[in-house]
Design an enzyme around this catalytic site. Structure first.
Site, PDB file in Angstrom:
ATOM      1  CG  HIS A 167       0.208   9.100  -0.929  1.00  0.00           C
ATOM      2  ND1 HIS A 167      -1.008   9.279  -0.299  1.00  0.00           N
ATOM      3  CD2 HIS A 167       0.005   8.099  -1.814  1.00  0.00           C
ATOM      4  CE1 HIS A 167      -1.887   8.414  -0.777  1.00  0.00           C
ATOM      5  NE2 HIS A 167      -1.290   7.684  -1.694  1.00  0.00           N
ATOM      6  CD  GLU A 195      -2.893  -0.331  -1.660  1.00  0.00           C
ATOM      7  OE1 GLU A 195      -3.531   0.558  -1.052  1.00  0.00           O
ATOM      8  OE2 GLU A 195      -1.654  -0.349  -1.738  1.00  0.00           O
TER       9      GLU A 195
HETATM   10 ZN   LIG Z   1      -2.053   6.039  -2.602  1.00  0.00          ZN
END
Ligand SMILES: [Zn+2]
Length: 333
Positions: free
Chosen positions: A17, A217
């Site tokens: 990111h 996640e």
């Molecule tokens: Zn990510």
């Protein structure tokens, strides 16, 4: 002194990111230049405040972005510079190919509703953000000899931004943009089904834009299922909870689904509890095209070998496993 490298071969990164990989010096520079208050005056103080080396709750995690994103968002020079410096950083880490992702809307201060980070309205639109970052990345490619591609993120809580995200993917596909992503809080109930996201991903399929989705996640296997069935994703960001649904996992293995896994990030987000067997061990034992990633959800505190070192030591695997997976990424890229 830096620890000895456990992995000194050319690296490929597919999940990183941009807004978590901004140099602390750059944040301090633009905060001062623009008169934006920060809770720190030095690199060390800032590292203590926005860095991350232990698990945090979601509000604690999000608060870190509130500190430093206003220093960069809405400023043309800052936006382009963080992209250029990102490539420089990757070159130093021995990365030869990287796909970096970001939300254009979170760096804009015009034609974005709501305007993020409590900024006053300005004139930097999401479209111009993508233009500036693509320029910075391309200049970095030329200067540092790293192949760079970018992925534009939709945000789960902002489905009204997503149709523009896919249009920007189409507009800038010749200027580093290769795919669309869905990021943010995947525990928002059924957010993969929000019509803005569905519409954007359908348009991506029609237009030949590649697709990845953060799923499984901290969210359940159901989120992964929706990413595959509804959003037609080609890669899964993380995907650990896929293992809760063996039928789905077996299907994805057969279909050669690529899992972008990050043990370090999963520790920080609490997606993995250190006293349990990590999902990546099971995933990496299968012939699935998984890859180990750094994520860089927060500012530059680690180089990209840290997750590999963490993987080798804490998860009791061999660095060769990481090496094999990274080599696989290179072939796939
Ligand atoms: Zn990510």
């Amino acid at each position: 002194m830096s620890p000895a490298p456990v992995f000194d071969k050319p690296k490929v990164e597919l999940h990183v990111h941009l807004d978590g990989a901004i140099k602390l010096e750059t944040i301090l520079y633009y905060a001062e230049k623009r008169g934006i208050p920060l809770p720190a005056n030095t690199v060390e103080e800032l590292r203590d405040i926005i860095g991350m080396d232990k698990p945090l709750s979601l509000p604690e995690f999000l608060a870190k972005f509130d500190y430093y994103m206003p220093a960069i968002a809405g400023d043309r020079e800052a936006i382009k510079r963080v992209a250029y410096e990102f490539v420089e950083m990757k070159a130093k880490e021995g990365v030869v190919y990287v796909e970096v992702r970001y939300s254009p809307h979170l760096l804009a201060n015009s034609k974005v509703e709501p305007i993020p980070w409590n900024q006053a309205e300005g004139d930097v639109t999401p479209d111009e953000v993508v233009f500036l970052i693509s320029q910075g990345l391309q200049e970095g490619e030329r200067d540092f000899n790293v192949k760079v591609r970018s992925i534009l993120c939709c945000m789960r809580h902002m489905p009204n931004w997503s149709p523009e995200v896919v249009e920007l993917c189409k507009k800038y596909r010749q200027q580093t943009v290769v795919a669309i992503d869905l990021a943010g809080d995947e525990t928002i109930n059924n957010s993969s089904l929000f019509s803005g996201h569905v519409q954007a991903y359908e348009e991506a399929v029609k237009s030949g834009i590649h697709r990845t989705v953060h799923a499984g996640e901290v969210g359940s296997a159901e989120v992964v299922q929706q990413a595959v069935d509804v959003l037609h994703t080609e890669r899964i960001g993380h995907g650990y909870h896929t293992l809760e649904n063996t039928t789905l996992y077996d299907k994805l293995l057969k279909e050669n689904m690529h899992f972008e896994v990050c043990p370090w990030s999963s520790y920080l987000t609490g997606a993995w509890k250190p006293d349990t067997l990590h999902a990546v061990i099971r995933i990496s034992m299968q012939p699935s095209p998984a890859s180990f990633q750094t994520m860089r959800k927060r500012s530059s505190l680690t180089d990209c070998t840290r997750p590999i070192r963490y993987h080798s030591q804490s998860l009791n695997c061999q660095s060769d496993d990481a090496s094999n997976m990274t080599e696989q990424d290179r072939k796939n890229s």
